[in-house]
Design an enzyme around this catalytic site. Structure first.
Site, short mmCIF file in Angstrom:
data_model
loop_
_atom_site.label_atom_id
_atom_site.label_comp_id
_atom_site.label_asym_id
_atom_site.label_seq_id
_atom_site.Cartn_x
_atom_site.Cartn_y
_atom_site.Cartn_z
N LYS A 9 30.01 39.37 37.49
CA LYS A 9 29.87 40.24 38.66
C LYS A 9 28.41 40.26 39.13
CE LYS A 9 32.53 42.52 40.44
NZ LYS A 9 33.50 42.24 41.55
N ARG B 5 31.75 56.87 29.86
CA ARG B 5 31.99 56.28 31.17
C ARG B 5 31.95 57.39 32.22
NH1 ARG B 5 30.94 52.67 28.38
NH2 ARG B 5 31.95 50.64 28.10
N THR C 54 30.26 46.49 40.49
CA THR C 54 30.44 47.45 39.41
C THR C 54 29.10 47.95 38.88
OG1 THR C 54 31.18 47.60 37.12
CG2 THR C 54 30.62 45.42 37.88
N ASP C 55 29.13 49.11 38.25
CA ASP C 55 27.91 49.62 37.60
C ASP C 55 27.58 48.83 36.33
OD1 ASP C 55 29.99 50.53 35.97
OD2 ASP C 55 29.41 52.65 36.04
N GLU C 56 28.54 48.03 35.84
CA GLU C 56 28.31 47.31 34.58
C GLU C 56 27.20 46.27 34.70
OE1 GLU C 56 31.57 46.15 32.19
OE2 GLU C 56 32.80 47.86 32.76
N TYR D 9 32.22 39.48 31.72
CA TYR D 9 32.67 40.10 32.98
C TYR D 9 31.49 40.58 33.81
CZ TYR D 9 34.07 43.91 36.08
OH TYR D 9 34.20 44.74 37.17
N LEU E 70 41.97 51.89 29.95
CA LEU E 70 42.07 53.07 29.07
C LEU E 70 43.00 54.18 29.59
CD1 LEU E 70 41.05 54.38 26.39
CD2 LEU E 70 39.38 55.58 27.81
N PRO F 206 44.75 53.35 20.83
CA PRO F 206 43.62 52.68 20.19
C PRO F 206 42.30 53.12 20.80
CG PRO F 206 44.75 51.18 21.69
CD PRO F 206 45.46 52.49 21.80
N ALA G 44 28.38 39.86 33.59
CA ALA G 44 27.48 38.77 33.99
C ALA G 44 28.04 38.04 35.22
CB ALA G 44 27.28 37.79 32.83
N ARG H 222 34.91 47.08 20.52
CA ARG H 222 34.77 45.94 21.44
C ARG H 222 33.45 45.23 21.14
NH1 ARG H 222 34.96 47.64 27.69
NH2 ARG H 222 37.20 47.29 27.46
P1 NAD Z 1 42.43 44.37 39.30
O1 NAD Z 1 42.29 43.44 38.16
O2 NAD Z 1 43.41 45.50 39.23
O3 NAD Z 1 42.82 43.54 40.61
C1 NAD Z 1 42.20 42.32 40.94
C2 NAD Z 1 43.06 41.62 42.01
O4 NAD Z 1 42.38 40.40 42.37
C3 NAD Z 1 44.45 41.23 41.52
O5 NAD Z 1 45.40 41.60 42.50
C4 NAD Z 1 44.37 39.72 41.39
O6 NAD Z 1 45.62 39.08 41.63
C5 NAD Z 1 43.34 39.36 42.46
N1 NAD Z 1 42.65 38.09 42.18
C6 NAD Z 1 42.02 37.71 41.03
N2 NAD Z 1 41.51 36.47 41.17
C7 NAD Z 1 41.80 36.07 42.44
C8 NAD Z 1 41.52 34.90 43.18
N3 NAD Z 1 40.85 33.86 42.65
N4 NAD Z 1 41.94 34.83 44.47
C9 NAD Z 1 42.63 35.87 45.02
N5 NAD Z 1 42.94 37.00 44.36
C10 NAD Z 1 42.53 37.10 43.08
O7 NAD Z 1 40.97 44.88 39.61
P2 NAD Z 1 40.48 46.32 40.11
O8 NAD Z 1 40.31 47.20 38.95
O9 NAD Z 1 41.31 46.73 41.26
O10 NAD Z 1 39.00 45.93 40.62
C11 NAD Z 1 38.81 45.45 41.95
C12 NAD Z 1 37.34 45.15 42.14
O11 NAD Z 1 36.57 46.33 41.94
C13 NAD Z 1 36.78 44.10 41.19
O12 NAD Z 1 35.89 43.28 41.92
C14 NAD Z 1 36.05 44.91 40.14
O13 NAD Z 1 34.98 44.17 39.60
C15 NAD Z 1 35.56 46.08 40.97
N6 NAD Z 1 35.37 47.35 40.24
C16 NAD Z 1 36.37 47.86 39.45
C17 NAD Z 1 36.21 49.10 38.84
C18 NAD Z 1 37.31 49.72 38.00
O14 NAD Z 1 37.09 50.78 37.41
N7 NAD Z 1 38.50 49.13 37.91
C19 NAD Z 1 35.01 49.81 39.02
C20 NAD Z 1 33.99 49.24 39.80
C21 NAD Z 1 34.20 48.02 40.42
O1 DAU Z 2 32.36 50.68 34.98
C1 DAU Z 2 33.18 50.00 35.88
C2 DAU Z 2 34.13 49.11 35.12
O2 DAU Z 2 35.12 49.96 34.54
C3 DAU Z 2 34.78 48.04 35.99
O3 DAU Z 2 33.81 47.18 36.49
C4 DAU Z 2 35.84 47.26 35.20
O4 DAU Z 2 36.51 46.35 36.06
C5 DAU Z 2 36.84 48.24 34.63
O5 DAU Z 2 37.80 47.56 33.84
C6 DAU Z 2 36.13 49.31 33.80
O6 DAU Z 2 35.56 48.71 32.59
P1 DAU Z 2 35.62 49.46 31.18
O7 DAU Z 2 35.50 48.44 30.13
O8 DAU Z 2 34.70 50.63 31.17
O9 DAU Z 2 37.14 50.05 31.27
P2 DAU Z 2 38.31 50.11 30.16
O10 DAU Z 2 39.38 50.97 30.73
O11 DAU Z 2 38.68 48.77 29.65
O12 DAU Z 2 37.61 50.91 28.96
C7 DAU Z 2 37.05 52.21 29.18
C8 DAU Z 2 36.40 52.62 27.88
O13 DAU Z 2 37.43 52.85 26.90
C9 DAU Z 2 35.50 51.56 27.26
O14 DAU Z 2 34.39 52.19 26.65
C10 DAU Z 2 36.36 50.88 26.21
C11 DAU Z 2 37.29 52.00 25.77
N1 DAU Z 2 38.65 51.58 25.38
C12 DAU Z 2 39.34 50.78 26.23
C13 DAU Z 2 40.63 50.39 25.91
C14 DAU Z 2 41.41 49.48 26.84
C15 DAU Z 2 39.19 52.05 24.19
O15 DAU Z 2 38.55 52.79 23.43
N2 DAU Z 2 40.47 51.66 23.88
C16 DAU Z 2 41.21 50.84 24.68
O16 DAU Z 2 42.37 50.50 24.33
#
Ligand code: NAD
Ligand code: DAU
Length: 373
Positions: free
Chosen positions: A172, A232, A142-144, A168, A208, A223, A170, A313
């Site tokens: 990653k 983002r 992730t970019d985080e 989270y 979100l 919220p 940290a 947050r």
């Molecule tokens: P998600 O939470 O939707 O899915 C995670 C999946 O991993 C789930 O199906 C869960 O059951 C499985 N899992 C968790 N722990 C496990 C374990 N110990 N063994 C086997 N399976 C396990 O997550 P996502 O949003 O699809 O993200 C996928 C990956 O991409 C993550 O590594 C996340 O850090 C990365 N990522 C996410 C985003 C985003 O915007 N969502 C952006 C950049 C990177």
């Molecule tokens: O940047 C990549 C990351 O993006 C991934 O690594 C994470 O797995 C993924 O969950 C996502 O993280 P964010 O924290 O950016 O995503 P989230 O959808 O939780 O929140 C997006 C933004 O919106 C963030 O600034 C927090 C804000 N937010 C989120 C929720 C859930 C709100 O204002 N209200 C909300 O209810």
């Protein structure tokens, strides 16, 4: 010159975490684009994993193994017995808010789980020499990990120092370092991609974008953390899949690649946009008001009336933005889906897949998991 399908070697993939959001979209896209490939999905089916995300995919070319990546022996057996040559590692705890409430699960899954997979891959691919030299361990990050940008800072590049701020990010960052070490020390062929925020189908409604869509349809509060000015950089999930494929196909082992959409939005603006797009749909299609009587638009009120600014947050990173120059210039990757198209497509998907999200929201999607386990 573009590669034709015949030039692309067939692969046998282990895809972890593909019952989750991005992994499921990745496997769906990969199987369509690579008709000769085989995929074994490993997923522990945590709260974020949903068998329904793999509907229509399981069969002769793709199977699901319900397993924890921390089970190193089982991971090694799968790599060995199925002669798998490629790992695409998505499995993780992924929600920042949950990491603030309970960081332990994040270290267990993201740090120790990644190490477990690396150990399995090294055992089978390097020590036993079971796979050809074409093996690849691709780590999805992730970019985080780069921390938080100010409004005028340049976007994150691959050379930006790591500065993770949440449990989270940290965890990653730690996993990224382990992947790097397994390359440098043991010679495992690894690549890592660091991507920005994804959106699209099968997105779990604690995040979100799907939260806003579903709360509007149900007439619930939207919220917005703090003043909503946090930024983002949003990428359609299928473009993330395409970016990962570019890295697996052409990336240099040991290197990292940033993937992003050059598409920065303040949270409040994206919330207002989704509200406006939904209002427009209700105005164009009176049947929507009958299906979703609690939505403000059903009574002619704007969906933005649901917005509530809530406590911020803890440690909320202000801004993320990706400099995607490297993947564009070295691997020819450009996002294919504009934000205008992607967000409409995402809203369509949630309107067309009410059963999917209703079973997620009422928790019954997990009954299927328990029954089948
Ligand atoms: P998600 O939470 O939707 O899915 C995670 C999946 O991993 C789930 O199906 C869960 O059951 C499985 N899992 C968790 N722990 C496990 C374990 N110990 N063994 C086997 N399976 C396990 O997550 P996502 O949003 O699809 O993200 C996928 C990956 O991409 C993550 O590594 C996340 O850090 C990365 N990522 C996410 C985003 C985003 O915007 N969502 C952006 C950049 C990177
Ligand atoms: O940047 C990549 C990351 O993006 C991934 O690594 C994470 O797995 C993924 O969950 C996502 O993280 P964010 O924290 O950016 O995503 P989230 O959808 O939780 O929140 C997006 C933004 O919106 C963030 O600034 C927090 C804000 N937010 C989120 C929720 C859930 C709100 O204002 N209200 C909300 O209810």
């Amino acid at each position: 010159m573009t590669a034709t399908r015949r030039d692309i070697p067939t692969r046998r993939l282990l895809v972890t975490g593909a019952a989750g959001f991005i992994g499921a979209n990745f496997v769906r896209w990969w199987l369509q684009e690579h008709p000769d490939d085989h995929v074994v999905v490993v997923d522990a089916l945590t709260y974020a994993g949903n068998r329904a995300n793999l509907d229509g995919l399981l069969g002769t070319r793709c199977r699901l193994e319900v397993a924890d990546i921390n089970d190193t022996g089982r991971m090694a057996s799968l790599l060995r017995d199925d002669a798998l040559d490629t790992v695409v590692h998505f499995a993780a705890e992924s929600h920042v808010d949950r990491s603030i409430e309970g960081p332990d699960a994040f270290v267990q899954a993201n740090v120790l789980g990644t190490m477990s997979l690396l150990k399995a891959a090294r055992t089978v691919w390097l020590l036993e020499g079971a796979a050809p030299d074409t093996h690849r361990f691709h780590h999805v990050s992730t970019d985080e990990v780069f921390g938080s940008l100010g409004a005028d800072d340049p976007a994150f590049s691959e050379r930006t120092p790591y500065a993770p701020n949440s449990p989270y990010s940290a965890s990653k960052a730690a996993s990224d370092h382990l992947v790097r070490a397994w390359h440098h020390t043991y010679g495992l062929s690894v690549t890592t991609s660091n991507c920005s925020n994804n959106y699209g189908p099968y997105h779990f409604p604690e995040k979100l974008v799907p939260l806003v869509i579903l709360n509007v349809l149900r007439g619930l509060a939207l919220p917005v953390y703090g003043d909503g000015r946090n930024v983002r950089d949003w990428l359609y999930v299928e473009d993330h899949a395409r970016g990962i494929a570019c890295v697996i196909g052409g990336g240099t082992p040991g290197e990292t690649y940033n993937i992003g959409g050059c598409n920065e939005w303040a949270n409040i603006d994206i919330v207002q946009l989704i509200c406006r797009l939904l209002d427009r749909r209700f105005a164009a299609d009176p049947a929507l008001g009958e299906h979703y009587p609690d939505a403000p638009a059903a009574a002619g009120r704007p969906s933005t009336s649901l917005i509530e600014h809530v406590t911020d947050r803890a440690g909320h990173d202000f801004r993320y933005a990706i400099d995607a120059t490297r993947i564009r210039t070295e691997l020819g990757f450009e996002p294919a889906v504009t934000f205008e198209v992607g967000i409409e497509r995402t809203i369509d998907w949630y309107l067309d897949n009410r059963n999917w999200w209703e079973t997620v929201l009422d928790g019954s999607y997990r009954d299927t998991d328990r029954a089948a386990a």
